[in-house]
Scaffold this active site. Sequence first.
Site, short mmCIF file in Angstrom:
data_model
loop_
_atom_site.label_atom_id
_atom_site.label_comp_id
_atom_site.label_asym_id
_atom_site.label_seq_id
_atom_site.Cartn_x
_atom_site.Cartn_y
_atom_site.Cartn_z
N HIS A 68 38.60 44.81 35.85
CA HIS A 68 37.30 45.35 36.22
C HIS A 68 36.26 44.43 35.60
CE1 HIS A 68 33.96 48.20 36.69
NE2 HIS A 68 33.67 47.93 35.43
N CYS A 146 34.89 46.19 42.68
CA CYS A 146 33.93 45.93 41.60
C CYS A 146 33.67 44.44 41.41
CB CYS A 146 34.42 46.56 40.30
SG CYS A 146 36.02 45.94 39.73
#
Length: 213
Positions: A68, A146
């Site tokens: 992430h 993301c």
Amino acid sequence: MMKKKIYITRLPKQSCGICTMFPSCMSLLPRRNEPRPPRPGQAPVVLNVYDMYWTNWYTAGAGVGVFHSGVQVHGSEWAYGGHPYAFTGVFEITPRDERELGEQFRFRQSVHIGYTDFSEEEVRRLVTELGKQFRGDRYHLMNNNCNHFTSAFCLALCDRDIPAWVNRLAYVSSCVPFLQRCLPKEWLTPTALQHSLAAHSRSSSPSSPTTPQ
């Protein structure tokens, strides 16, 4: 008896035989792409990368890590996650605070991307505009995750992209379509985004959220 004159021709400076074929041997050496120093008024743009499970400590070296990422600028970190509603999935956290993201996340490293001329107010306006593309209901592990957001954000801020290894999972998952169904929902909707959704719900009208288009 006449003395023969010996003429010495000076050859251009060369570091090796390859230089006769190329202007300089330096052209064969890798050049480091170092960020230029900031101009007055510019702010640093930093990519914060997180491991999304403990197995990353063993598998990331093989290039198959699950990451992430968020972009840190002007003291805030911006990231993107999925939810079922037709509004932005972009949220704000304290930079490098893995606790705000949830227990599945572990901070890994920061990568300096460059510098931006955008003011804090302009950055927030840019986040609002990007939120129209990166809506919660449009999250997709392979083509709108993301890391796609942080890539688009960095390109808009300073015309520099994130490192390719950060989003390698998108390519891997394109070869293994069912992979997204195997991931915990907490990875797609981190704790910080859940808090953002709750705040959005309190500030919105009592009517139900807009139906996804």
